[in-house]
Write an enzyme that holds these catalytic residues in place. Structure first.
Site, PDB file in Angstrom:
ATOM      1  N   CYS A   2      18.777  -8.312 -38.210  1.00  9.41           N
ATOM      2  CA  CYS A   2      18.791  -7.561 -39.462  1.00  9.41           C
ATOM      3  C   CYS A   2      19.463  -6.203 -39.227  1.00  9.41           C
ATOM      4  O   CYS A   2      19.374  -5.652 -38.139  1.00  9.41           O
ATOM      5  CB  CYS A   2      17.424  -7.305 -40.064  1.00  9.41           C
ATOM      6  SG  CYS A   2      16.445  -8.756 -40.366  1.00  9.41           S
ATOM      7  N   ARG A  27      24.261  -8.746 -37.153  1.00  8.13           N
ATOM      8  CA  ARG A  27      22.840  -8.722 -36.787  1.00  8.13           C
ATOM      9  C   ARG A  27      21.989  -9.571 -37.719  1.00  8.13           C
ATOM     10  O   ARG A  27      20.768  -9.634 -37.574  1.00  8.13           O
ATOM     11  CB  ARG A  27      22.330  -7.282 -36.806  1.00  8.13           C
ATOM     12  CG  ARG A  27      23.133  -6.395 -35.897  1.00  8.13           C
ATOM     13  CD  ARG A  27      22.494  -5.062 -35.751  1.00  8.13           C
ATOM     14  NE  ARG A  27      21.391  -5.132 -34.833  1.00  8.13           N
ATOM     15  CZ  ARG A  27      21.327  -4.478 -33.690  1.00  8.13           C
ATOM     16  NH1 ARG A  27      22.310  -3.713 -33.328  1.00  8.13           N
ATOM     17  NH2 ARG A  27      20.283  -4.584 -32.902  1.00  8.13           N
ATOM     18  N   TRP A  74      18.184 -11.356 -41.479  1.00 11.91           N
ATOM     19  CA  TRP A  74      18.002 -12.604 -40.728  1.00 11.91           C
ATOM     20  C   TRP A  74      16.559 -13.003 -40.998  1.00 11.91           C
ATOM     21  O   TRP A  74      15.623 -12.345 -40.567  1.00 11.91           O
ATOM     22  CB  TRP A  74      18.240 -12.373 -39.243  1.00 11.91           C
ATOM     23  CG  TRP A  74      18.194 -13.630 -38.435  1.00 11.91           C
ATOM     24  CD1 TRP A  74      19.208 -14.515 -38.226  1.00 11.91           C
ATOM     25  CD2 TRP A  74      17.071 -14.153 -37.708  1.00 11.91           C
ATOM     26  NE1 TRP A  74      18.787 -15.563 -37.442  1.00 11.91           N
ATOM     27  CE2 TRP A  74      17.474 -15.367 -37.099  1.00 11.91           C
ATOM     28  CE3 TRP A  74      15.749 -13.729 -37.522  1.00 11.91           C
ATOM     29  CZ2 TRP A  74      16.623 -16.146 -36.319  1.00 11.91           C
ATOM     30  CZ3 TRP A  74      14.906 -14.510 -36.745  1.00 11.91           C
ATOM     31  CH2 TRP A  74      15.352 -15.705 -36.155  1.00 11.91           C
ATOM     32  N   ASN A  98      13.285  -4.128 -40.681  1.00 11.30           N
ATOM     33  CA  ASN A  98      13.530  -5.057 -39.564  1.00 11.30           C
ATOM     34  C   ASN A  98      12.222  -5.208 -38.814  1.00 11.30           C
ATOM     35  O   ASN A  98      11.512  -4.226 -38.633  1.00 11.30           O
ATOM     36  CB  ASN A  98      14.540  -4.476 -38.570  1.00 11.30           C
ATOM     37  CG  ASN A  98      15.920  -4.365 -39.145  1.00 11.30           C
ATOM     38  OD1 ASN A  98      16.183  -4.865 -40.233  1.00 11.30           O
ATOM     39  ND2 ASN A  98      16.799  -3.694 -38.426  1.00 11.30           N
ATOM     40  N   GLY A  99      11.948  -6.391 -38.311  1.00 14.33           N
ATOM     41  CA  GLY A  99      10.723  -6.594 -37.542  1.00 14.33           C
ATOM     42  C   GLY A  99       9.750  -7.492 -38.296  1.00 14.33           C
ATOM     43  O   GLY A  99      10.121  -8.154 -39.272  1.00 14.33           O
ATOM     44  N   GLU A 481      25.482 -21.841 -18.901  1.00 13.66           N
ATOM     45  CA  GLU A 481      26.093 -20.880 -19.817  1.00 13.66           C
ATOM     46  C   GLU A 481      27.178 -21.562 -20.658  1.00 13.66           C
ATOM     47  O   GLU A 481      27.296 -21.306 -21.859  1.00 13.66           O
ATOM     48  CB  GLU A 481      26.652 -19.691 -19.011  1.00 13.66           C
ATOM     49  CG  GLU A 481      27.538 -18.718 -19.766  1.00 13.66           C
ATOM     50  CD  GLU A 481      26.876 -18.054 -20.968  1.00 13.66           C
ATOM     51  OE1 GLU A 481      25.661 -18.174 -21.165  1.00 13.66           O
ATOM     52  OE2 GLU A 481      27.624 -17.427 -21.755  1.00 13.66           O
ATOM     53  N   LYS A 485      27.188 -21.718 -24.714  1.00 14.51           N
ATOM     54  CA  LYS A 485      28.294 -21.196 -25.533  1.00 14.51           C
ATOM     55  C   LYS A 485      28.779 -22.264 -26.504  1.00 14.51           C
ATOM     56  O   LYS A 485      28.985 -22.019 -27.678  1.00 14.51           O
ATOM     57  CB  LYS A 485      29.412 -20.746 -24.606  1.00 14.51           C
ATOM     58  CG  LYS A 485      30.162 -19.533 -24.970  1.00 14.51           C
ATOM     59  CD  LYS A 485      29.491 -18.205 -24.736  1.00 14.51           C
ATOM     60  CE  LYS A 485      28.034 -18.092 -25.058  1.00 14.51           C
ATOM     61  NZ  LYS A 485      27.322 -16.999 -24.494  1.00 14.51           N
ATOM     62  N   GLU A 488      26.125 -23.082 -29.387  1.00 11.27           N
ATOM     63  CA  GLU A 488      25.831 -22.092 -30.424  1.00 11.27           C
ATOM     64  C   GLU A 488      26.996 -21.863 -31.387  1.00 11.27           C
ATOM     65  O   GLU A 488      26.760 -21.507 -32.533  1.00 11.27           O
ATOM     66  CB  GLU A 488      25.335 -20.776 -29.832  1.00 11.27           C
ATOM     67  CG  GLU A 488      26.327 -20.015 -29.009  1.00 11.27           C
ATOM     68  CD  GLU A 488      25.709 -18.786 -28.351  1.00 11.27           C
ATOM     69  OE1 GLU A 488      24.797 -18.181 -28.916  1.00 11.27           O
ATOM     70  OE2 GLU A 488      26.177 -18.427 -27.256  1.00 11.27           O
ATOM     71  N   HIS A 504      18.831 -38.158 -11.873  1.00 11.88           N
ATOM     72  CA  HIS A 504      17.375 -38.104 -12.063  1.00 11.88           C
ATOM     73  C   HIS A 504      17.011 -38.174 -13.544  1.00 11.88           C
ATOM     74  O   HIS A 504      15.892 -37.814 -13.915  1.00 11.88           O
ATOM     75  CB  HIS A 504      16.814 -36.834 -11.424  1.00 11.88           C
ATOM     76  CG  HIS A 504      17.026 -36.796  -9.942  1.00 11.88           C
ATOM     77  ND1 HIS A 504      16.347 -37.635  -9.085  1.00 11.88           N
ATOM     78  CD2 HIS A 504      17.879 -36.081  -9.172  1.00 11.88           C
ATOM     79  CE1 HIS A 504      16.748 -37.412  -7.836  1.00 11.88           C
ATOM     80  NE2 HIS A 504      17.687 -36.472  -7.870  1.00 11.88           N
ATOM     81  N   LYS A 600      22.848 -11.423 -33.828  1.00 18.50           N
ATOM     82  CA  LYS A 600      22.973 -10.673 -32.570  1.00 18.50           C
ATOM     83  C   LYS A 600      21.735  -9.806 -32.410  1.00 18.50           C
ATOM     84  O   LYS A 600      21.193  -9.316 -33.396  1.00 18.50           O
ATOM     85  CB  LYS A 600      24.213  -9.789 -32.675  1.00 18.50           C
ATOM     86  CG  LYS A 600      24.672  -9.188 -31.378  1.00 18.50           C
ATOM     87  CD  LYS A 600      25.627 -10.095 -30.682  1.00 18.50           C
ATOM     88  CE  LYS A 600      26.181  -9.504 -29.413  1.00 18.50           C
ATOM     89  NZ  LYS A 600      26.696 -10.566 -28.543  1.00 18.50           N
TER      90      LYS A 600
HETATM   91  C1  F6R Z   1      24.234 -16.228 -26.259  1.00 19.27           C
HETATM   92  C2  F6R Z   1      23.616 -14.998 -26.707  1.00 19.27           C
HETATM   93  C3  F6R Z   1      22.152 -14.846 -26.548  1.00 19.27           C
HETATM   94  C4  F6R Z   1      21.853 -13.498 -25.859  1.00 19.27           C
HETATM   95  C5  F6R Z   1      20.335 -13.261 -25.806  1.00 19.27           C
HETATM   96  C6  F6R Z   1      19.985 -12.000 -25.060  1.00 19.27           C
HETATM   97  O1  F6R Z   1      25.605 -16.211 -26.460  1.00 19.27           O
HETATM   98  O2  F6R Z   1      24.263 -14.118 -27.193  1.00 19.27           O
HETATM   99  O3  F6R Z   1      21.603 -15.893 -25.836  1.00 19.27           O
HETATM  100  O4  F6R Z   1      22.409 -13.520 -24.590  1.00 19.27           O
HETATM  101  O5  F6R Z   1      19.835 -13.198 -27.101  1.00 19.27           O
HETATM  102  O6  F6R Z   1      20.544 -10.890 -25.683  1.00 19.27           O
HETATM  103  P1  F6R Z   1      20.621  -9.493 -24.955  1.00 19.27           P
HETATM  104  O7  F6R Z   1      21.566  -9.647 -23.817  1.00 19.27           O
HETATM  105  O8  F6R Z   1      21.124  -8.546 -26.001  1.00 19.27           O
HETATM  106  O9  F6R Z   1      19.249  -9.158 -24.473  1.00 19.27           O
END
Ligand code: F6R
Length: 605
Positions: A2, A27, A74, A98-99, A481, A485, A488, A504, A600
């Site tokens: 948010c 966000r 969000w 937010n929260g 990773e 990527k 998502e 396994h 984010k």
């Molecule tokens: C994946 C991604 C998330 C962040 C996770 C941690 O591409 O962006 O998995 O890595 O939410 O976020 P931070 O690094 O901001 O603590």
């Protein structure tokens, strides 16, 4: 998670609010809204969907008034809808939040004078503030009284048509920044919303309430005692938060890694003297020498960065023990850390709620904490005992890319620092220092050499439903990773596995709806990983192999990545994976910068 914005000054607030909401959209982007107040008359615009939907409304029917607050959401409580969008209104109160207010059900049951129309916890907080807001009580006092009762986390901004000269904002566990300028005061949950408007800012601390007026601010704690704010200078520039001609922030952030990584390494990697120099750890050589155990915590990509770094740290520092934990798990466990532990807290945003809570749990155990953080001035960066800022610059696209590369590099530098403090200075360490120094150039070369080839490979795999990534040793976390990527941003179901684990269980999955990404390094494990490829081929797999080896590999598609690096080649192969995921997502027509359901900076649990 948010975005919150606010403005009080001498101009119409709407212009700033809309620009700032666009900047904070990463966000959260399921609905958005603003309220502006013009001489006691409020105008509210809210819309389901992205900020562009809200903008269509505000363009059609511009709102006047030099005071306003806004929000991009969000969803946590209640589906994305206009009714659940913020600002939420109760009586004379408009609130953006937010929260999560955890005791909202109990509060709602008591607030009988208000008819609730949304499903949000935010409307409950608005009604609570309104219940205290009468002729004798100022807006700030009403907010403080409500926050003394509310349980949970919040970053809030509150406006009222009865008070056209003030916005009240507060934080507990969710970031909030106040920007100061001549005759204008701004509120934002992220510094990027202030860039270009002012560089003078006050980062609110947990439990602080700020009264914002045109000519300045007053800060209080939750017992109404005045607090002296510390004004800081924001360092981000406008260029760093713009797309600069790229189709997407994600592509820009992948391609700019040579530069952002140079910022991580600059002044810290000294090849001539074969040294790593880290300021900011706030630890003496004696303390560094005494470290016997490293615990690394993070979430998502930051956690995988920690996993990859753990392989490097144990190679670099003989005898060091390391564990890596998902912050959202560790925080609730009855965990014990050995004596002489240091915890590395890894976070791009520095605001992730679980990582922050985990940091606090670790601190309670008296363990020294170091941040591996990108966002300067963020909450985690402020609460750790020391650390390494990774200096990768603002990461706007929701999927984390450049932060990963810089986080791993920063942790390798930390490992070398531990080795140096122990007086270890062998050929392996010199090799790490040399490869760190070469890494930005090697990433640059790989991007240049393969950026035209990767889209056609992506095209080949774009319509599969499932993907399996696998690798051994340092390439196992890289596989995890890579799978994260891809899933998502492309919505292809993707799993990462240690190559040795395929037989396994997961090999049972292989059929024509799957493709596999196999990661191989030209090292002592090459032949072992080749066996895993053979097993997958024997079951009709569709393998895309990414390797720094020049040897023949039996796979449907092979990308031989030409790089001079050895130990750090996994970081180069990861960039190939990033581009691959990006091009698949583009080919599938997805919104790569703002993938569905995500946001984010996850500031809720
Ligand atoms: C994946 C991604 C998330 C962040 C996770 C941690 O591409 O962006 O998995 O890595 O939410 O976020 P931070 O690094 O901001 O603590």
């Amino acid at each position: 998670m948010c975005g919150i914005v606010g403005y009080i000054g001498d101009k119409d607030a709407q212009g700033y609010l809309m620009t700032a909401l666009h900047r904070l959209e990463y966000r959260g982007y399921d609905s958005a809204g603003i309220v502006t107040i013009d001489d006691g008359t409020p105008t509210v615009h809210r819309a389901k969907g992205k900020v562009a939907e809200l903008e269509a409304l505000t363009n059609e029917n511009p709102a006047k008034g030099p005071l306003g607050i806004g929000h991009t959401r969000w969803a946590t409580h209640g589906v994305p809808s206009e009714t659940n969008a913020h600002p939420q209104k109760a009586g004379d109160i408009y609130l953006v939040h937010n929260g999560i207010i955890e005791n909202y059900r109990d509060l709602k049951a008591e607030l009988k004078d208000h008819t609730f129309v949304s499903e949000t916890d935010t409307e409950v907080l608005a009604a609570l503030i309104d219940s205290f807001y009468d002729e004798e009580t100022s807006l700030a006092d009403a907010v403080i009284q409500a926050l003394q009762i509310a349980v949970g986390t919040y970053g809030i901004a509150v406006a009222s048509a009865r008070n056209p000269d003030e916005i009240v904002a507060a934080r507990l566990g969710s970031p909030l920044i106040v920007g100061l300028s001549e005759g204008e005061t701004y509120i934002a949950s992220d510094a990027s919303a202030l860039v270009g408007y002012t560089d003078q800012a006050v980062y609110l601390k947990d439990g602080e309430v700020v009264v914002c007026r045109r000519d300045g601010i007053e800060v209080f704690d939750l017992a109404s005692r005045p607090v002296s704010p510390r004004v800081e200078t924001i360092e981000a520039d406008l260029q760093s938060i713009q797309k600069q001609g790229y189709d997407h922030f994600l592509l820009k952030e992948i391609i700019e890694q040579p530069q952002t990584l140079r910022s991580t390494l600059n002044g810290r990697v000294d090849v001539a003297d074969n040294l790593i120099k880290l300021g900011g750890l706030n630890m003496t050589d004696d303390e560094l020498r005494g470290i016997e155990h490293v615990t690394i915590i993070g979430c998502g990509t930051a956690y995988y960065a920690g996993q990859l770094a753990s392989y490097y740290l144990e190679q670099i520092v003989d005898g060091l023990t390391i564990d890596v934990a998902i912050a959202s798990e560790l925080r609730y466990r009855s965990f014990h850390l050995p004596k002489n532990t240091v915890a590395l807290v890894v976070s791009q945003s520095g605001e992730t709620a679980d990582t922050l809570a985990c940091l606090r749990e670790i601190k309670k155990r008296g363990v020294k904490t170091l941040g591996i953080i990108n966002a300067v001035g963020s909450t985690i960066a402020r609460e750790v005992d020391g650390g390494i800022y990774v200096h990768a610059g603002p990461e706007i696209s929701v999927a984390s890319t450049k932060a990963f590369t810089s986080q791993v590099s920063a942790m390798i530098m930390f490992g070398i620092t531990l080795a140096q403090a122990r007086g270890i200075n062998n050929e392996d360490i010199s090799n790490y220092i040399r490869e760190l120094d070469q890494l930005p150039g090697e990433i640059e070369r790989v991007i240049t050499n393969y950026q035209n080839e990767i889209p056609s490979i992506a095209k080949k795999y774009e319509s599969y439903d499932h993907a399996l990534f696998f690798g051994r040793d340092t390439l196992y976390p890289v596989a995890l990773e890579g799978a994260l990527k891809l899933k998502e941003i492309s919505y292809i179901q993707a799993e990462g596995y240690a190559a040795g684990e395929l037989k396994h269980g997961p090999i049972a999955l292989i059929d024509d709806s799957f493709f596999e990404v196999a990661l191989l390094l030209d090292n002592w494990l090459f032949d072992k990983t080749l066996s895993s490829l053979s097993e997958v081929n024997a079951r009709g797999g569709h393998i895309f192999a990414i390797t720094n080896s020049k040897q023949n590999i039996d796979a449907e598609t092979v990308l031989h990545v030409d790089t001079n690096l050895h130990v750090l080649a996994p970081l180069v192969l990861n960039v190939v994976q990033q581009l691959f995921a990006y091009h698949i997502a583009v080919a599938r027509g997805n919104d790569v910068d703002q993938p569905r359901n995500l946001a984010k900076s996850v500031t809720v649990e």
